[in-house]
Write an enzyme that holds these catalytic residues in place. Structure first.
Site, short mmCIF file in Angstrom:
data_model
loop_
_atom_site.label_atom_id
_atom_site.label_comp_id
_atom_site.label_asym_id
_atom_site.label_seq_id
_atom_site.Cartn_x
_atom_site.Cartn_y
_atom_site.Cartn_z
N CYS B 167 -0.10 10.80 -6.08
CA CYS B 167 0.45 9.70 -5.26
C CYS B 167 1.41 8.80 -6.03
O CYS B 167 2.09 7.97 -5.43
CB CYS B 167 -0.68 8.88 -4.67
SG CYS B 167 -2.01 9.89 -4.02
N HIS B 305 -0.15 -0.21 -1.88
CA HIS B 305 -0.41 1.24 -1.78
C HIS B 305 -1.21 1.51 -0.50
O HIS B 305 -0.84 2.37 0.28
CB HIS B 305 -1.16 1.72 -3.01
CG HIS B 305 -1.31 3.21 -3.08
ND1 HIS B 305 -0.24 4.07 -3.05
CD2 HIS B 305 -2.42 4.01 -3.16
CE1 HIS B 305 -0.66 5.32 -3.11
NE2 HIS B 305 -1.98 5.32 -3.17
N HIS B 339 0.25 8.94 4.43
CA HIS B 339 0.45 8.99 2.98
C HIS B 339 1.32 10.21 2.66
O HIS B 339 0.83 11.33 2.69
CB HIS B 339 -0.92 9.08 2.31
CG HIS B 339 -0.89 8.89 0.83
ND1 HIS B 339 0.23 9.12 0.06
CD2 HIS B 339 -1.86 8.49 -0.02
CE1 HIS B 339 -0.06 8.87 -1.20
NE2 HIS B 339 -1.32 8.48 -1.27
#
Lengths: 85, 415
Positions: B167, B305, B339
């Protein structure tokens, strides 16, 4: 497969899968059509599929001297002669 | 040598649009890009989460076979956004091939689509199937396939960095690219990340009980960062690229300056590879502030995030509170598109640049009732018209990698 049949099949492959435009039998594959070493390996895989058997490593290495479509046809004819079955 | 680093072009392929106007409109209208998970004919039937951040519009790539013969789907995304930033930048071809332009770009794990085709050979009973492994399958599937297909397509001869850290892939790509330019190793860098449609990633998070499953019949209602009813992340696909340039040369050539990267913080938790770590995250945020030589109160906006996992959001909220308090506006942009994995840092930076330029901050979508444990922050609940001078983009990854990028509004560059 005779040479005319081979020629038709190879030109179809080069036009359809390698995006060749108006391929000529004596064109330089690299200079005239941007054919590179990656393409050569891909073409060998297609030739194997077309012939229905796997090429030996030594046979594949001989393909590296191919420069024109005529060379491809000569190469396949030689392979066919070496695999009469 | 320390040089200023400005952003002179950007492009993103996202579940909420590709053209900047489409993306901005989606943010303004609160339009989600989360859709039902596409069937892959293999894994999807076993996965509990049935939602995915989906790119479902056609993209006119215009690539030739010469370009595409070494590209899997992820490289299509990557090369497209790289093409966009080079076209928008106005950089001369002589510079592009000079060795002074580098590429810092990657993806989570190359191309899973190509890898899946390779693995099929393992289950074949026919010897002839062995030849189904193509000569270029490695080039299409390798971890740095995005970066080197970009170099190949545009004849770029500078440095290549391919940071594949899940990520934080693209936030590290931008951070490392920033450092390349800042310290004079390169004069410009194309930076970013991409990830393609992939169900293995969904399956992994699903098995970790980290994927959203409660909104399968209402995909647009998830993910729900910081919301009391959040139930996990939603995997997505996309790509983002920014062009970073040394400020003086960008100014000299009259480039449009969209923003300035003023700081980058990056560290590792040094322990657990999955659980979020308050100390590690807090330290990263402070490292970025130190690098930028600014105070916490100088930061106007935090792009969190905020994956909408149960613990991740709480730990991040605690870190933001510890470093910034309740002054900066906070939004979790993943609420719009899920995501996007290796692309998320770049996409979230680009969305932040768009909002800075347009003078608004979008709210966290689906944030209806803030989790009490996250309530100490200044959450954006509605479209907020404001001038953002400095923004923080935060990303944290499996493996314990944390990043924070600090960017200044392009209007303030040169001040």
């Amino acid at each position: 497969m005779n040479r005319d049949e081979l020629q038709e099949k190879i030109i179809t492959i080069l036009e359809d899968d390698f995006e060749f435009a108006n391929p000529g039998l004596t064109d330089n594959l690299r200079d005239d059509h941007g054919f590179d070493s990656i393409d050569a390996i891909e073409l060998l895989a297609k030739i194997e599929t077309m012939l229905g058997f796997q090429l030996a490593r030594a046979e594949k290495e001989k393909a590296m001297s191919i420069r024109t479509i005529n060379d491809i046809l000569d190469y396949i004819e030689a392979i066919q002669a070496a695999h009469p079955s | 040598m320390k040089r200023r680093v400005v952003i002179t072009a950007c492009s993103a392929i996202t579940p909420i649009g590709y053209k900047p106007s489409d993306i901005i409109d989606s943010l303004l209208q609160g339009r989600s890009g989360v859709k039902p998970l596409r069937d892959d004919g293999l894994l999807t039937q076993h996965i509990h989460s049935r939602v995915f951040g989906t790119v479902d519009y056609p993209i006119d790539y215009g690539f030739t076979r010469k370009d595409t013969k070494t590209m899997g789907p992820v490289a299509f995304y990557a090369c497209q956004v790289a093409k966009d930033v080079l076209a928008a930048s106005g950089l001369e071809q002589e510079f592009i091939t000079s060795g002074r332009l580098g590429v810092s770009f990657s993806s989570t794990h190359g191309s899973p689509t190509v890898q899946r085709n390779i693995y099929k050979t393992f289950f074949s009973k026919l010897p002839s199937e062995f030849s189904s492994i193509g000569a270029v399958d490695y080039l299409k599937s390798m971890v740095h396939t995005t970066a080197v297909n970009i170099t190949r397509m545009f004849g770029i001869t500078g440095r290549v960095i391919a940071s594949s850290t899940a990520c934080t892939t693209s936030s590290q790509s931008i951070g490392f690219g920033y450092e390349m330019v800042k310290y004079g190793m390169q004069d410009a860098m194309i930076c970013g990340g991409a990830d393609e449609y992939d169900t293995t990633t969904v399956a992994v998070f699903d098995n970790l009980l980290a994927c959203s499953v409660a909104y399968n019949d209402r995909p647009e209602c998830t993910p729900r960062p910081f919301d009391i009813k959040r139930d996990g992340l939603v995997v997505g696909e996309g790509a983002g690229a920014v062009l970073l340039e040394e400020y003086e040369s960008a100014k000299r050539r009259g480039a449009t300056i969209l923003g300035e990267v003023i700081g980058f913080g990056c560290n590792n938790n040094g322990g657990d590879l999955i659980l979020p770590n308050l100390d590690g995250i807090t330290t990263t945020l402070r490292l970025a502030l130190k690098d930028a030589d600014i105070r916490p109160e100088d930061v106007d906006f935090v792009s969190a995030h905020a994956t909408a996992t149960k613990m991740g959001d709480v730990i991040e909220a605690q870190a933001i509170d510890a470093v910034y308090g309740d002054k900066p506006l906070v939004t979790g942009l993943k609420s719009y598109m899920g995501h996007t994995m290796g692309a998320c840092g770049a996409i979230e930076m680009i969305l932040t640049l768009y909002m800075m330029e347009q003078g608004f901050i979008a709210p966290t979508l689906n944030l209806e009732s803030v989790d009490e444990r996250c309530s100490m922050l200044n959450h954006v609940r509605n479209i907020t018209r404001t001038e953002t001078k400095i923004a923080a983009i935060q990303n944290f990854a499996f493996g314990g990698v944390n990043t924070c990028l600090l960017i200044a509004n392009g209007r303030n560059a040169g001040v």
